[in-house]
Design a protein around this motif. Structure first.
Motif, PDB file in Angstrom:
ATOM      1  N   UNK A  34      34.215  35.068  41.218  1.00 21.69           N
ATOM      2  CA  UNK A  34      35.576  35.610  41.033  1.00 21.69           C
ATOM      3  C   UNK A  34      35.522  37.125  40.845  1.00 21.69           C
ATOM      4  N   UNK A  35      34.551  37.566  40.054  1.00 21.00           N
ATOM      5  CA  UNK A  35      34.422  39.013  39.802  1.00 21.00           C
ATOM      6  C   UNK A  35      34.163  39.777  41.102  1.00 21.00           C
ATOM      7  N   UNK A  36      33.401  39.176  41.987  1.00 24.21           N
ATOM      8  CA  UNK A  36      33.099  39.870  43.241  1.00 24.21           C
ATOM      9  C   UNK A  36      34.296  39.886  44.187  1.00 24.21           C
ATOM     10  N   UNK A  37      35.181  38.915  44.045  1.00 23.51           N
ATOM     11  CA  UNK A  37      36.439  38.994  44.799  1.00 23.51           C
ATOM     12  C   UNK A  37      37.226  40.213  44.322  1.00 23.51           C
ATOM     13  N   UNK A  38      37.236  40.437  43.012  1.00 20.70           N
ATOM     14  CA  UNK A  38      37.913  41.618  42.465  1.00 20.70           C
ATOM     15  C   UNK A  38      37.240  42.907  42.929  1.00 20.70           C
ATOM     16  N   UNK A  39      35.920  42.906  42.826  1.00 24.70           N
ATOM     17  CA  UNK A  39      35.160  44.133  43.101  1.00 24.70           C
ATOM     18  C   UNK A  39      35.443  44.676  44.498  1.00 24.70           C
ATOM     19  N   UNK A  40      35.547  43.734  45.454  1.00 27.29           N
ATOM     20  CA  UNK A  40      35.775  44.117  46.846  1.00 27.29           C
ATOM     21  C   UNK A  40      36.988  45.042  46.980  1.00 27.29           C
ATOM     22  N   UNK A  41      38.029  44.794  46.194  1.00 25.92           N
ATOM     23  CA  UNK A  41      39.254  45.580  46.293  1.00 25.92           C
ATOM     24  C   UNK A  41      39.264  46.760  45.312  1.00 25.92           C
ATOM     25  N   UNK A  42      38.825  46.514  44.087  1.00 26.59           N
ATOM     26  CA  UNK A  42      38.919  47.559  43.049  1.00 26.59           C
ATOM     27  C   UNK A  42      38.098  48.791  43.441  1.00 26.59           C
ATOM     28  N   UNK A  43      36.951  48.561  44.110  1.00 26.53           N
ATOM     29  CA  UNK A  43      36.133  49.715  44.500  1.00 26.53           C
ATOM     30  C   UNK A  43      36.826  50.587  45.544  1.00 26.53           C
ATOM     31  N   UNK A  44      37.881  50.076  46.173  1.00 27.56           N
ATOM     32  CA  UNK A  44      38.595  50.886  47.173  1.00 27.56           C
ATOM     33  C   UNK A  44      39.722  51.706  46.551  1.00 27.56           C
ATOM     34  N   UNK A  45      40.020  51.499  45.275  1.00 29.97           N
ATOM     35  CA  UNK A  45      41.157  52.193  44.651  1.00 29.97           C
ATOM     36  C   UNK A  45      40.849  53.683  44.459  1.00 29.97           C
ATOM     37  N   UNK A  46      41.834  54.505  44.730  1.00 31.55           N
ATOM     38  CA  UNK A  46      41.745  55.940  44.509  1.00 31.55           C
ATOM     39  C   UNK A  46      42.979  56.406  43.771  1.00 31.55           C
ATOM     40  N   UNK A  47      42.876  57.304  42.800  1.00 35.36           N
ATOM     41  CA  UNK A  47      41.606  57.813  42.272  1.00 35.36           C
ATOM     42  C   UNK A  47      40.835  56.740  41.526  1.00 35.36           C
ATOM     43  N   UNK A  48      39.605  57.075  41.174  1.00 39.20           N
ATOM     44  CA  UNK A  48      38.736  56.070  40.553  1.00 39.20           C
ATOM     45  C   UNK A  48      39.030  55.863  39.085  1.00 39.20           C
ATOM     46  N   UNK A  49      39.884  56.714  38.494  1.00 38.56           N
ATOM     47  CA  UNK A  49      40.276  56.490  37.102  1.00 38.56           C
ATOM     48  C   UNK A  49      41.787  56.633  36.992  1.00 38.56           C
ATOM     49  N   UNK A  50      42.351  56.128  35.925  1.00 33.06           N
ATOM     50  CA  UNK A  50      43.808  56.122  35.811  1.00 33.06           C
ATOM     51  C   UNK A  50      44.258  56.894  34.579  1.00 33.06           C
ATOM     52  N   UNK A  51      45.517  57.297  34.630  1.00 35.03           N
ATOM     53  CA  UNK A  51      46.174  57.953  33.495  1.00 35.03           C
ATOM     54  C   UNK A  51      47.581  57.390  33.429  1.00 35.03           C
ATOM     55  N   UNK A  52      48.271  57.659  32.334  1.00 36.40           N
ATOM     56  CA  UNK A  52      49.641  57.154  32.207  1.00 36.40           C
ATOM     57  C   UNK A  52      50.535  57.739  33.292  1.00 36.40           C
ATOM     58  N   UNK A  53      50.443  59.040  33.481  1.00 41.82           N
ATOM     59  CA  UNK A  53      51.240  59.696  34.524  1.00 41.82           C
ATOM     60  C   UNK A  53      50.316  60.087  35.663  1.00 41.82           C
ATOM     61  N   UNK A  54      50.391  59.341  36.757  1.00 44.82           N
ATOM     62  CA  UNK A  54      49.480  59.635  37.854  1.00 44.82           C
ATOM     63  C   UNK A  54      50.124  59.380  39.220  1.00 44.82           C
ATOM     64  N   UNK A  55      51.416  59.090  39.256  1.00 41.52           N
ATOM     65  CA  UNK A  55      52.111  59.025  40.523  1.00 41.52           C
ATOM     66  C   UNK A  55      52.010  57.699  41.258  1.00 41.52           C
ATOM     67  N   UNK A  56      51.501  56.655  40.618  1.00 39.46           N
ATOM     68  CA  UNK A  56      51.520  55.346  41.269  1.00 39.46           C
ATOM     69  C   UNK A  56      52.905  54.714  41.084  1.00 39.46           C
TER      70      UNK A  56
END
Ligand code: FES
Ligand SMILES: [Fe+2]
Length: 344
Positions: free
Chosen positions: A296-318
């Motif tokens: 299950x974790x590797x199903x997640x990993x496949x997608x999460x590694x494609x997210x940009x930027x690689x870190x998040x903040x409260x205000x980040x425009x998503x």
């Protein structure tokens, strides 16, 4: 391993260079990764650290770069309670001070500036916990979920992901992704419509309840419209870096997200179960369950590694959705805690 190790008394404080929530105990390693007799080098909080066990088995943690000429202390050796630098043999104690400089004579006094930053470090509940912040602010209690403090058998696996720990944690708070990322495992049934979710904080623990359904053209319920939400499957995040899925009283999936640096996280994934408790069989069931967790974790990993930027903040425009409420709660609390630490 276990909960008996004594709290170290160390000096030092964290800097503000890494986007961490300050003044928190973080689970950063598995207890089994630090054995007696040799130093271990890791990067956590964006810093090169060295950890070792003293003669009584207590864990020490220092900045891993020697204050003489920059060698990696983790390439040195442990003697008694001290770690010795591999280059010119400077000897460090757990408070970060150099206690002997061989070139000057072992009996010579050591100047005050021969020291590195030390961190509070504790071995408990099968994790090494390091306090990121001012030692005088460290609470006595560790942020472990109450149910895992006693006898609850588990199996553990770990792996490094190429994202900041905020992305890795948010993946576990994401109730919308289930039918898309896990269509053949935990997201079976094409339940694409997200009701709520109901979220609530109790001190430093966020609990959220999942009520996803197949879309028959109905309007999703708001959190307030969901009845009997107590009976729904619930998951929890605990500040700063723990998560669990409360499948039942006797079956839990738990994870610790150890922050390596801005672009890497080590995930320690555990399956806790006390459905089968007979010796040997218990371990087999834990291990088998954890293999399934890995899928299950590797199903997640496949997608999460494609997210940009690689870190998040409260205000980040998503563009977040109502179903992202647990993610929003996480970002808000993280921001609040970072902000209040800056005011201190
Ligand atoms: S660099 Fe560590 S003793 Fe010289
Ligand atoms: Fe997932």
């Amino acid at each position: 391993m276990g909960e008996t190790s004594e709290r170290g008394r160390r000096l030092g404080a964290a800097g503000s260079e890494a986007p961490m929530i300050p003044n928190q105990w973080y689970a950063v390693l598995s207890s089994s990764e630090i054995r007696r007799g040799r130093p271990v080098g890791v990067t956590r909080f964006g810093k090169r650290l060295v950890l070792w066990r003293d003669s009584e088995g207590n864990v020490a943690c220092l900045d891993g770069t020697c204050c003489h000429r920059g060698a990696n202390l983790a390439a040195g050796r442990v003697e008694g309670d001290h770690v010795h630098c591999p280059f010119h043999g400077l000897r460090y104690s757990a408070d970060g001070r150099v206690v002997a400089i061989p070139a000057n004579g072992l009996e010579a006094e050591v100047p005050e500036n021969f020291r590195v930053r030390a961190y509070l470090a504790v071995d408990a509940f099968g994790f090494i916990w390091v306090f990121y912040g001012k030692p005088e602010d460290a609470p006595d209690d560790l942020p472990m979920f109450a149910e895992f403090r006693g006898n609850f058998p588990y199996a553990e696996r770990s792996e490094v992901w190429g994202v900041h720990y905020s992305r890795a944690i948010e993946n576990q708070l994401d109730v919308i992704h289930l039918p898309f990322v896990h269509p053949n495992t935990i997201g079976r049934g094409h339940k694409t419509l997200v009701n709520g979710p109901v979220t609530m904080w109790d001190a430093d623990t966020l609990t959220f309840y999942v009520k996803n359904e197949p879309d028959h053209g109905q309007t999703p319920q708001t959190a307030d419209e969901i009845e009997n939400w107590h009976d729904l499957n619930s998951l929890q995040y605990r500040v700063p870096n723990l998560w669990q899925n409360r499948i039942s009283d006797d079956l839990r999936v738990m994870a610790a997200f150890a922050p390596i640096d801005d672009e890497h996280t080590k995930i320690y994934l555990r399956l806790y179960q006390r459905i089968v408790t007979a010796p040997v069989l218990c371990d087999v069931v834990c291990a088998a369950g954890n293999v399934a967790n890995g899928v299950i974790l590797h199903q997640d990993r496949r997608v999460v590694l494609t997210q940009r930027p690689k870190k998040t903040e409260l205000k980040m425009g998503e563009n977040l959705l109502r179903g992202d409420k647990p993610v929003i709660e996480f970002r808000s609390r993280r921001e609040e805690l970072k902000h209040s630490a800056e005011q201190d």
